[in-house]
Design a protein around this motif. Structure first.
Motif, PDB file in Angstrom:
ATOM      1  N   PHE A  80     -77.327  61.473  65.452  1.00 20.45           N
ATOM      2  CA  PHE A  80     -78.487  61.642  64.589  1.00 20.45           C
ATOM      3  C   PHE A  80     -78.207  60.910  63.281  1.00 20.45           C
ATOM      4  O   PHE A  80     -77.084  60.510  63.016  1.00 20.45           O
ATOM      5  N   GLU A  81     -79.214  60.767  62.450  1.00 18.21           N
ATOM      6  CA  GLU A  81     -78.999  60.060  61.187  1.00 18.21           C
ATOM      7  C   GLU A  81     -78.081  60.826  60.248  1.00 18.21           C
ATOM      8  O   GLU A  81     -77.350  60.223  59.474  1.00 18.21           O
ATOM      9  N   GLN A  82     -78.098  62.153  60.311  1.00 20.87           N
ATOM     10  CA  GLN A  82     -77.297  62.962  59.390  1.00 20.87           C
ATOM     11  C   GLN A  82     -76.020  63.524  60.006  1.00 20.87           C
ATOM     12  O   GLN A  82     -75.161  64.024  59.277  1.00 20.87           O
ATOM     13  N   MET A 100     -72.426  63.023  58.767  1.00 18.07           N
ATOM     14  CA  MET A 100     -72.181  61.604  58.468  1.00 18.07           C
ATOM     15  C   MET A 100     -71.506  61.427  57.110  1.00 18.07           C
ATOM     16  O   MET A 100     -70.693  60.526  56.942  1.00 18.07           O
ATOM     17  N   ARG A 147     -72.973  51.750  64.771  1.00 20.37           N
ATOM     18  CA  ARG A 147     -74.102  52.577  64.317  1.00 20.37           C
ATOM     19  C   ARG A 147     -73.600  53.726  63.434  1.00 20.37           C
ATOM     20  O   ARG A 147     -74.181  54.007  62.383  1.00 20.37           O
ATOM     21  N   LEU A 151     -74.524  54.316  59.490  1.00 21.69           N
ATOM     22  CA  LEU A 151     -75.112  55.570  59.011  1.00 21.69           C
ATOM     23  C   LEU A 151     -74.213  56.249  57.982  1.00 21.69           C
ATOM     24  O   LEU A 151     -74.701  56.841  57.027  1.00 21.69           O
ATOM     25  N   ASP A 155     -75.245  57.159  53.998  1.00 23.23           N
ATOM     26  CA  ASP A 155     -75.073  58.463  53.370  1.00 23.23           C
ATOM     27  C   ASP A 155     -74.242  58.370  52.092  1.00 23.23           C
ATOM     28  O   ASP A 155     -74.519  59.040  51.131  1.00 23.23           O
TER      29      ASP A 155
END
Length: 159
Positions: A80-82, A100, A147, A151, A155
């Motif tokens: 996930f992005e976070q 992240m 990836r 990411l 963050d």
């Protein structure tokens, strides 16, 4: 409770883990044979050798034929992005969320058995520990590493 992660590891992981199991069980069988020879030479009770052979047989069946399939079925991950969501375990299911913002660096690694099947593992390091997603196809492992790295940088810029 959260849904299990969607992504699985490469199906060739079973073959690589079986090959690894054969290697380690071969070492166990060498030790078993050496002990059997010692039992014979020193005239120790034969039941000790029989017990060792039975243990070696059961260990080989479990390590080479059962464990790789169980491990493959239970390993899941999702990015996930976070956070990174990792799930694994056979008797005890471990579900790990790696934020992240805590990721310090990401590596791919590949031993000889993984290399034979064009697989690689991704290791995610934080200040506290290292998490691993094993046996991904080389292309998938590189893409996942890149990836996660991207990411994690985003963050850091947000902080």
């Amino acid at each position: 409770m959260r849904e299990p992660p969607m992504n699985t590891i490469a199906p060739d992981a079973i073959k690589a883990w079986k090959l690894t199991g054969v290697f380690y069980e071969g070492l166990l069988w060498l030790i078993t044979i050496a002990v059997a020879i010692i039992i014979y030479l020193f005239d120790w009770p034969y039941w000790i050798g029989i017990v060792l052979v039975m243990i070696s047989i059961l260990s080989t069946i479990f390590t080479v034929f059962i464990l790789p399939k169980l491990r493959f079925r239970k390993w899941r991950y999702e990015l996930f992005e976070q956070e990174i969501y990792i799930q694994h375990g056979i008797l005890i299911m471990s579900r790990t969320l790696v934020p992240m913002i805590r990721v310090q660096h990401v590596d791919t690694k590949q031993g000889p058995f993984l290399k034979k099947y064009q697989l690689a593992s991704v290791t995610i390091s934080t200040a506290a520990t290292t998490h691993e997603i094993p046996a991904l196809r080389e292309e998938d492992a590189s893409a996942l590493r890149d990836r996660i790295s991207a990411l994690a940088r985003v963050d850091e810029d947000d902080v």
